[in-house]
Design an enzyme around this catalytic site. Structure first.
Site, PDB file in Angstrom:
ATOM      1  CG  ASP A  26      -2.057  -7.681   3.954  1.00 51.59           C
ATOM      2  OD1 ASP A  26      -2.370  -6.892   4.874  1.00 51.59           O
ATOM      3  OD2 ASP A  26      -2.691  -7.753   2.880  1.00 51.59           O
TER       4      ASP A  26
ATOM      5  CB  THR B 165      -0.908   0.004   1.248  1.00 47.97           C
ATOM      6  OG1 THR B 165      -1.741  -1.146   1.171  1.00 47.97           O
ATOM      7  CG2 THR B 165      -1.777   1.230   1.320  1.00 47.97           C
TER       8      THR B 165
ATOM      9  CD  GLN C 135      -5.717 -22.075  18.168  1.00 49.12           C
ATOM     10  OE1 GLN C 135      -6.759 -21.523  18.508  1.00 49.12           O
ATOM     11  NE2 GLN C 135      -5.677 -23.320  17.744  1.00 49.12           N
ATOM     12  CB  CYS C 136      -2.866 -16.955  23.469  1.00 45.63           C
ATOM     13  SG  CYS C 136      -4.197 -17.915  24.155  1.00 45.63           S
TER      14      CYS C 136
ATOM     15  CB  SER D  30      -1.187 -11.479  -0.364  1.00 42.43           C
ATOM     16  OG  SER D  30      -1.745 -10.772   0.712  1.00 42.43           O
TER      17      SER D  30
HETATM   18  N1  ASP Z   1      -2.352  -5.803   0.761  1.00 39.31           N
HETATM   19  C1  ASP Z   1      -1.324  -4.874   1.111  1.00 39.31           C
HETATM   20  C2  ASP Z   1      -0.020  -5.649   1.200  1.00 39.31           C
HETATM   21  O1  ASP Z   1       0.237  -6.310   2.157  1.00 39.31           O
HETATM   22  C3  ASP Z   1      -1.641  -4.200   2.380  1.00 39.31           C
HETATM   23  C4  ASP Z   1      -0.561  -3.274   2.877  1.00 39.31           C
HETATM   24  O2  ASP Z   1       0.352  -2.901   2.173  1.00 39.31           O
HETATM   25  O3  ASP Z   1      -0.622  -2.885   4.030  1.00 39.31           O
HETATM   26  O4  ASP Z   1       0.752  -5.583   0.295  1.00 39.31           O
END
Ligand code: ASP
Length: 342
Positions: free
Chosen positions: A92, A15, A278-279, A61
Site C-alpha cells: 500500500d 501481506t 493528477q494524471c 499503512s
Molecule cells: N495492507 C497491506 C500493506 O500494505 C497490503 C499489502 O501488503 O499489499 O501492508
C-alpha cells in the site's frame, strides 16, 4: 558451492509475511525464523542470507517517517557486510517508502530492492514466493564485481522499477505497480533482462544517510467545487511549510481570482508549492493553458513528471536539509536520484 554474495532481508510487515492462523482463520504475521519451512527453495540459493525483522511487523499503512529512518539506519549499519538488501514491505505505501529511501541513501552503490505481494506467502497461489526469490536474485546480481542495480527499486510481478518513479495503481491484480514516466529497469521472464541504459551508475563514494524529514509538508488535490475556506485552511491554518498541489491534466487549476490570490499570498509568505499532475502519465507544462499560466505567475514550481509520492518525500527531505527556499526550489527541478525527467 558457497557463493560469498550476502543479502540482508529486512521484513517490515505487509501481506507477504502473513499466514492463515489455523484456529481463527485470520491472517497473522508468520515467524521469520521459520522462513526456510515456508519457502524451502531458499535453501537452494548459494548466497548467505541475513534476516532483520520489524517487531511488531507493520501493515504498510502504519509506516511512519521514523520507520523510514529505521530502514536507512539498518542499511547503513549493515552496508559493508552485505552485497545487497531486500525489503519485504506492504504494497500500500511501498512507493512512498521507496521514494523516501532513495533520497535518504546518498551515494548508494548497492541494490535495495523492495517487494511484497498481493496474496500472503502462506496461500497456495501466492505471488509472494516468486517476488521474494527474484528480488533476492536481483539484489545479488553483479557484473565485473559491481552490482547491476545499485539503486532503490521495487520488484513486483515480473518488473523491476525505479522506486521513486513507481506508483501503486492496482489493488486487485498481481501486477500492482507501474512506472508511468520511466522505463522498467528489468523485465523478468525465463531470464532477467536488465535495461542497463536506464539504470543508475555507481559513483563508488561513501554511503551517507539522511534520516530527518520535514513533516510540515502536505498534499492538496484540486477538485471542481473546491471552496476558498478549504484552501485557506490548508494554506494558512495547517502549519504547512511546503505543499504538493495535485492539479488537473498537464498542470492546470482553477483560474478564479480568489484561488490564485490565496496561492500567491502563501508563496509570498514563504510556502513552497510544487505542481504535479493528477494524471498518472505525462508531465506538468505550466505555460500551456491560461489555467496553468496563472499558477506559474502565482509562484508555483512545476514538478514536471514527478509522482506525487516522489514529490512529497523529496519536499520533506529537501526542506529539512536546506534552509534556503531558493536552493529547495532549484533542486526540486533537478534530478538528484533519477526521480524527474530534466
Ligand atoms: N495492507 C497491506 C500493506 O500494505 C497490503 C499489502 O501488503 O499489499 O501492508
Amino acid at each position: 558451492m558457497i557463493d560469498q554474495t550476502s543479502i540482508l532481508i529486512i521484513y517490515t510487515g505487509g501481506t507477504i509475511g502473513m499466514i492463515k492462523d489455523e484456529k481463527s482463520g485470520t491472517l497473522i504475521p508468520f515467524n521469520f525464523n521459520g522462513i526456510y519451512e515456508q519457502i524451502p527453495v531458499l535453501r537452494r540459493f548459494h548466497y548467505q542470507l541475513g534476516f532483520h525483522c520489524f517487531d511488531p511487523p507493520l501493515d504498510s499503512s502504519d509506516i511512519h517517517v521514523e520507520d523510514w529512518a529505521g530502514l536507512a539506519t539498518i542499511i547503513e549499519k549493515n552496508y559493508e557486510s552485505f552485497d545487497g538488501f531486500v525489503i519485504l514491505h506492504g504494497s500500500d505505501t511501498m512507493a512512498y517508502t521507496a521514494s523516501a529511501l532513495s533520497f535518504m541513501l546518498e551515494n548508494l552503490n548497492k541494490p535495495v530492492i523492495l517487494t511484497g505481494s498481493q496474496l500472503p506467502l502462506g496461500e497456495l497461489r501466492s505471488d509472494g514466493r516468486e517476488n521474494f526469490i527474484t528480488a533476492i536474485e536481483i539484489a545479488a546480481a553483479k557484473e565485473d564485481e559491481t552490482p547491476v542495480v545499485p539503486e532503490v527499486c521495487i520488484y513486483f510481478e515480473n518488473y523491476l522499477l525505479r522506486g521513486n518513479r513507481t506508483v501503486k495503481y492496482n489493488a486487485e491484480n498481481f501486477n500492482a505497480f507501474a512506472s508511468p514516466n520511466y522505463p522498467e529497469l528489468a523485465e523478468v521472464g525465463i531470464s532477467i533482462k536488465y535495461n542497463k541504459a536506464n539504470i543508475l551508475k555507481p559513483n563508488f563514494k561513501k554511503l551517507k544517510i539522511h534520516t530527518h524529514f520535514n513533516r510540515r509538508v502536505g498534499i492538496l488535490k484540486m477538485f471542481p467545487g473546491i471552496t476558498p475556506e478549504f484552501v485557506e485552511c490548508v494554506l494558512f491554518k495547517s502549519g504547512l511549510e511546503a505543499l504538493v498541489l495535485e492539479t488537473f491534466g498537464g498542470g492546470n487549476a482553477l483560474s478564479d481570482h480568489w484561488f490564485l490570490d490565496l496561492i500567491a499570498k502563501a508563496v509570498t509568505m514563504g510556502m513552497i508549492i510544487i505542481n504535479v499532475s493528477q494524471c498518472m502519465t505525462g508531465t506538468v507544462e505550466q505555460g500551456k493553458y491560461k489555467t496553468g499560466i496563472g499558477l506559474g505567475k502565482a509562484g508555483i514550481i512545476s514538478g514536471k513528471d514527478l509522482t506525487t509520492e516522489a514529490a512529497l518525500t523529496k519536499l520533506m527531505y529537501l526542506t529539512d536539509k536546506f534552509n534556503n527556499p531558493l536552493v529547495v526550489k532549484n533542486m526540486i527541478q533537478t534530478s538528484i536520484r533519477g526521480e524527474i525527467t530534466v
